[in-house]
Motif scaffolding. Structure first.
Motif, PDB file in Angstrom:
ATOM      1  N   THR A 249      73.335 -24.351  62.827  1.00  0.00           N
ATOM      2  CA  THR A 249      72.003 -23.842  63.155  1.00  0.00           C
ATOM      3  C   THR A 249      72.061 -22.883  64.337  1.00  0.00           C
ATOM      4  OG1 THR A 249      71.551 -25.730  64.617  1.00  0.00           O
ATOM      5  CG2 THR A 249      70.788 -25.906  62.334  1.00  0.00           C
ATOM      6  N   THR A 250      71.226 -21.866  64.292  1.00  0.00           N
ATOM      7  CA  THR A 250      70.948 -20.999  65.428  1.00  0.00           C
ATOM      8  C   THR A 250      69.438 -20.980  65.575  1.00  0.00           C
ATOM      9  OG1 THR A 250      72.891 -19.633  64.989  1.00  0.00           O
ATOM     10  CG2 THR A 250      71.180 -18.699  66.399  1.00  0.00           C
ATOM     11  N   SER A 251      68.941 -21.551  66.670  1.00  0.00           N
ATOM     12  CA  SER A 251      67.501 -21.799  66.741  1.00  0.00           C
ATOM     13  C   SER A 251      67.001 -21.729  68.170  1.00  0.00           C
ATOM     14  CB  SER A 251      67.189 -23.184  66.144  1.00  0.00           C
ATOM     15  OG  SER A 251      67.851 -24.197  66.884  1.00  0.00           O
ATOM     16  N   GLY A 252      65.676 -21.816  68.303  1.00  0.00           N
ATOM     17  CA  GLY A 252      65.041 -21.784  69.609  1.00  0.00           C
ATOM     18  C   GLY A 252      63.778 -22.614  69.625  1.00  0.00           C
TER      19      GLY A 252
ATOM     20  N   ALA B 228      58.604 -38.794  87.523  1.00  0.00           N
ATOM     21  CA  ALA B 228      58.134 -39.015  86.149  1.00  0.00           C
ATOM     22  C   ALA B 228      57.983 -37.659  85.468  1.00  0.00           C
ATOM     23  CB  ALA B 228      56.801 -39.761  86.158  1.00  0.00           C
ATOM     24  N   GLU B 229      58.531 -37.546  84.261  1.00  0.00           N
ATOM     25  CA  GLU B 229      58.494 -36.274  83.534  1.00  0.00           C
ATOM     26  C   GLU B 229      58.119 -36.504  82.080  1.00  0.00           C
ATOM     27  OE1 GLU B 229      61.526 -33.098  85.440  1.00  0.00           O
ATOM     28  OE2 GLU B 229      62.521 -34.752  84.386  1.00  0.00           O
ATOM     29  N   VAL B 230      57.246 -35.639  81.579  1.00  0.00           N
ATOM     30  CA  VAL B 230      56.910 -35.581  80.159  1.00  0.00           C
ATOM     31  C   VAL B 230      57.221 -34.168  79.697  1.00  0.00           C
ATOM     32  CG1 VAL B 230      55.112 -35.843  78.412  1.00  0.00           C
ATOM     33  CG2 VAL B 230      55.088 -37.300  80.448  1.00  0.00           C
ATOM     34  N   LYS B 231      58.142 -34.046  78.731  1.00  0.00           N
ATOM     35  CA  LYS B 231      58.573 -32.728  78.267  1.00  0.00           C
ATOM     36  C   LYS B 231      58.597 -32.696  76.748  1.00  0.00           C
ATOM     37  CE  LYS B 231      62.508 -32.831  80.470  1.00  0.00           C
ATOM     38  NZ  LYS B 231      63.813 -32.396  81.027  1.00  0.00           N
ATOM     39  N   GLY B 232      58.417 -31.509  76.185  1.00  0.00           N
ATOM     40  CA  GLY B 232      58.458 -31.381  74.737  1.00  0.00           C
ATOM     41  C   GLY B 232      58.867 -29.996  74.304  1.00  0.00           C
ATOM     42  N   PHE B 233      59.336 -29.902  73.049  1.00  0.00           N
ATOM     43  CA  PHE B 233      59.685 -28.625  72.445  1.00  0.00           C
ATOM     44  C   PHE B 233      59.018 -28.521  71.084  1.00  0.00           C
ATOM     45  CE2 PHE B 233      63.606 -28.504  75.132  1.00  0.00           C
ATOM     46  CZ  PHE B 233      63.410 -27.238  75.659  1.00  0.00           C
ATOM     47  N   TYR B 234      58.455 -27.359  70.797  1.00  0.00           N
ATOM     48  CA  TYR B 234      58.053 -27.013  69.434  1.00  0.00           C
ATOM     49  C   TYR B 234      59.053 -25.992  68.929  1.00  0.00           C
ATOM     50  CZ  TYR B 234      55.585 -25.059  65.468  1.00  0.00           C
ATOM     51  OH  TYR B 234      55.259 -24.628  64.202  1.00  0.00           O
ATOM     52  N   LYS B 235      59.658 -26.278  67.757  1.00  0.00           N
ATOM     53  CA  LYS B 235      60.712 -25.432  67.214  1.00  0.00           C
ATOM     54  C   LYS B 235      60.321 -24.980  65.804  1.00  0.00           C
ATOM     55  CE  LYS B 235      64.280 -27.392  70.125  1.00  0.00           C
ATOM     56  NZ  LYS B 235      65.690 -27.830  70.235  1.00  0.00           N
ATOM     57  N   PRO B 236      59.758 -23.792  65.689  1.00  0.00           N
ATOM     58  CA  PRO B 236      59.287 -23.312  64.383  1.00  0.00           C
ATOM     59  C   PRO B 236      60.429 -22.787  63.517  1.00  0.00           C
ATOM     60  CG  PRO B 236      58.846 -21.684  66.067  1.00  0.00           C
ATOM     61  CD  PRO B 236      59.412 -22.883  66.788  1.00  0.00           C
ATOM     62  N   SER B 237      60.230 -22.818  62.234  1.00  0.00           N
ATOM     63  CA  SER B 237      61.239 -22.308  61.298  1.00  0.00           C
ATOM     64  C   SER B 237      61.451 -20.809  61.480  1.00  0.00           C
ATOM     65  CB  SER B 237      60.824 -22.612  59.858  1.00  0.00           C
ATOM     66  OG  SER B 237      59.558 -22.032  59.567  1.00  0.00           O
ATOM     67  N   SER B 238      60.441 -20.086  61.953  1.00  0.00           N
ATOM     68  CA  SER B 238      60.568 -18.652  62.169  1.00  0.00           C
ATOM     69  C   SER B 238      61.540 -18.321  63.293  1.00  0.00           C
ATOM     70  CB  SER B 238      59.192 -18.047  62.484  1.00  0.00           C
ATOM     71  OG  SER B 238      58.628 -18.650  63.631  1.00  0.00           O
ATOM     72  N   TRP B 239      61.923 -19.329  64.089  1.00  0.00           N
ATOM     73  CA  TRP B 239      62.895 -19.128  65.166  1.00  0.00           C
ATOM     74  C   TRP B 239      64.281 -19.614  64.767  1.00  0.00           C
ATOM     75  CZ3 TRP B 239      60.507 -20.225  70.658  1.00  0.00           C
ATOM     76  CH2 TRP B 239      59.407 -19.381  70.836  1.00  0.00           C
ATOM     77  N   GLY B 240      64.534 -19.775  63.480  1.00  0.00           N
ATOM     78  CA  GLY B 240      65.849 -20.150  62.995  1.00  0.00           C
ATOM     79  C   GLY B 240      66.025 -21.615  62.683  1.00  0.00           C
ATOM     80  N   ASN B 241      65.005 -22.435  62.925  1.00  0.00           N
ATOM     81  CA  ASN B 241      65.106 -23.860  62.644  1.00  0.00           C
ATOM     82  C   ASN B 241      64.952 -24.136  61.148  1.00  0.00           C
ATOM     83  OD1 ASN B 241      65.093 -25.033  65.535  1.00  0.00           O
ATOM     84  ND2 ASN B 241      63.340 -23.642  65.522  1.00  0.00           N
ATOM     85  N   GLU B 242      65.482 -25.281  60.698  1.00  0.00           N
ATOM     86  CA  GLU B 242      65.425 -25.633  59.286  1.00  0.00           C
ATOM     87  C   GLU B 242      63.993 -25.822  58.804  1.00  0.00           C
ATOM     88  OE1 GLU B 242      67.937 -28.953  58.416  1.00  0.00           O
ATOM     89  OE2 GLU B 242      69.517 -28.284  59.763  1.00  0.00           O
TER      90      GLU B 242
END
Length: 376
Positions: free
Chosen positions: A193-196, A219-233
């Motif tokens: 995969t090559t993604s962002g 205390a930390e709350v973190k998240g990622f949204y990884k859309p298919s348009s950025w190379g994700n499956e």
């Protein structure tokens, strides 16, 4: 940044001798080297404007071989620095083993506007020869090539609260050694995969010191949204929550507690699953060998400052994973580990420790961790 090294059932006498020799060099380095210096190499007091710490790394791992490397941190100020606020730093780490496995990473942490604005940026590259235990029998041998860039920026909105964004770009390539190893990768869903991705960061930080806290909470709350348009499956999201709390029991004893949770949406690929042994949750397990979509973990660590520079720790933790797709990899209902470690303070100004931890977990898992700064 932490270097993770594993030792289990190593019968290679050459590798064992190499490891012993490297550890002797580490001890000589710690006992004989001037480890607090400015750019000119002179030892200074607490009012110095620039300084650095360096430490050797010993790698001994039956999966990736035996080798060595180094890690170091350079401290500097951006603008006017006020007493009691964190300093900016750059950290470089790298190592190479006799199996041609290697890794190198660079992390830069900025504290600007009297710590109103914080930023992290990192670049990591590795080529790892993996040797995982297959729950169906035997072992899976394959290489993993990783190139990743990460950036995070947060702003102090009120008191100890910070709000910001993070982004990541990564390229992960798997190369199986045999058709049987390729079957293992197909079974767990490992794909090149090559993604962002991009996502929010919310944190609360009341620690008295960011490198060696004696009191306070992070205390930390973190998240990622990884859309298919950025190379994700597929379109998917991952998020994690971490709470570290520090209690000063005595002048020389600290109780450090950590709770950590991570999960992803249904389409989360294997490359982004939660991994036991990653980010020291839990120590004693090879990162990536046991994975799941959801992970919960808790740890407790007693830290004892024996002298001005030497210290020791004892720790233990529990973890639970869930994933219907990777259920074959989750061989235990509850994973647990415990261990001990030693500390040598490389820099008394910034309270930077060189650490060596030995951990043992269920399922015949063992680990040695070498690096600078605390596990959490």
């Amino acid at each position: 940044m932490i270097v993770i090294c594993f030792l289990k059932n190593n019968e290679d006498s050459t590798a064992a001798l190499m490891t012993l020799g490297l550890w002797i060099l580490v001890l000589v380095f710690l006992l004989c080297s001037p480890l607090e210096a400015d750019a000119a190499g002179e030892v200074k007091g607490r009012q110095q404007s620039k300084n650095y710490v360096v430490a050797p790394i010993v790698v001994s791992n039956p999966a990736i071989g035996t080798g060595a490397g180094a890690t170091g941190m350079f401290f500097y100020d951006v603008g006017h620095h006020e007493e009691g606020t964190p300093r900016s730093s750059a950290q470089l780490v790298g190592a190479y083993t006799h199996t041609d496995s290697y890794f190198v990473g660079l992390l830069n942490s900025l504290h600007m506007l009297q710590d109103q604005l914080r930023s992290k940026a990192g670049l990591f590259h590795a080529g790892i020869k993996n040797e995982y235990r297959d729950p169906l029998g035997g072992e899976a041998d394959f290489s993993t090539d990783i190139l990743a860039a990460y950036i995070q920026a947060t702003y102090r909105i009120k008191g100890n609260w910070f709000l910001g964004l993070q982004g990541i770009i990564s390229d992960v390539q798997y190369r199986p050694d045999t058709p049987q190893d390729a079957d293992y990768l197909d079974r767990v869903g490992a794909a090149n995969t090559t993604s962002g991705g991009i996502g929010p960061v919310v944190s609360y930080d009341s620690r008295d010191n960011i490198h060696y806290p004696c009191s306070g909470t992070l205390a930390e709350v973190k998240g990622f949204y990884k859309p298919s348009s950025w190379g994700n499956e597929a379109n998917y999201a991952v998020g994690d929550v971490a709470v570290n709390h520090y209690i000063g029991l005595t002048e020389k004893h600290i109780l450090a507690l950590r709770a950590y949770g991570r999960t992803g949406t249904e389409d989360t690929p294997y490359t982004d699953k939660s991994r036991l042994g990653q980010q020291s949750d839990l120590r004693g397990f090879k990162s990536g060998e046991i994975s799941g979509r959801t992970l919960l973990a808790g740890q407790a660590e007693i830290r004892w400052q024996i002298t001005e520079r030497w210290g020791a720790v004892a720790f233990g933790g529990l973890s639970k994973l869930w994933d219907d797709d990777l259920q074959a990899l989750i061989t235990e209902d509850i994973y647990y580990s415990g261990g001990v470690g030693i500390r040598f303070m490389l820099n008394t100004d910034q309270k930077i420790n060189f650490r060596v931890d030995a951990a043992v977990g269920n399922g015949d898992n063992k680990g040695i961790y070498v690096g600078i700064r605390e596990a959490f």
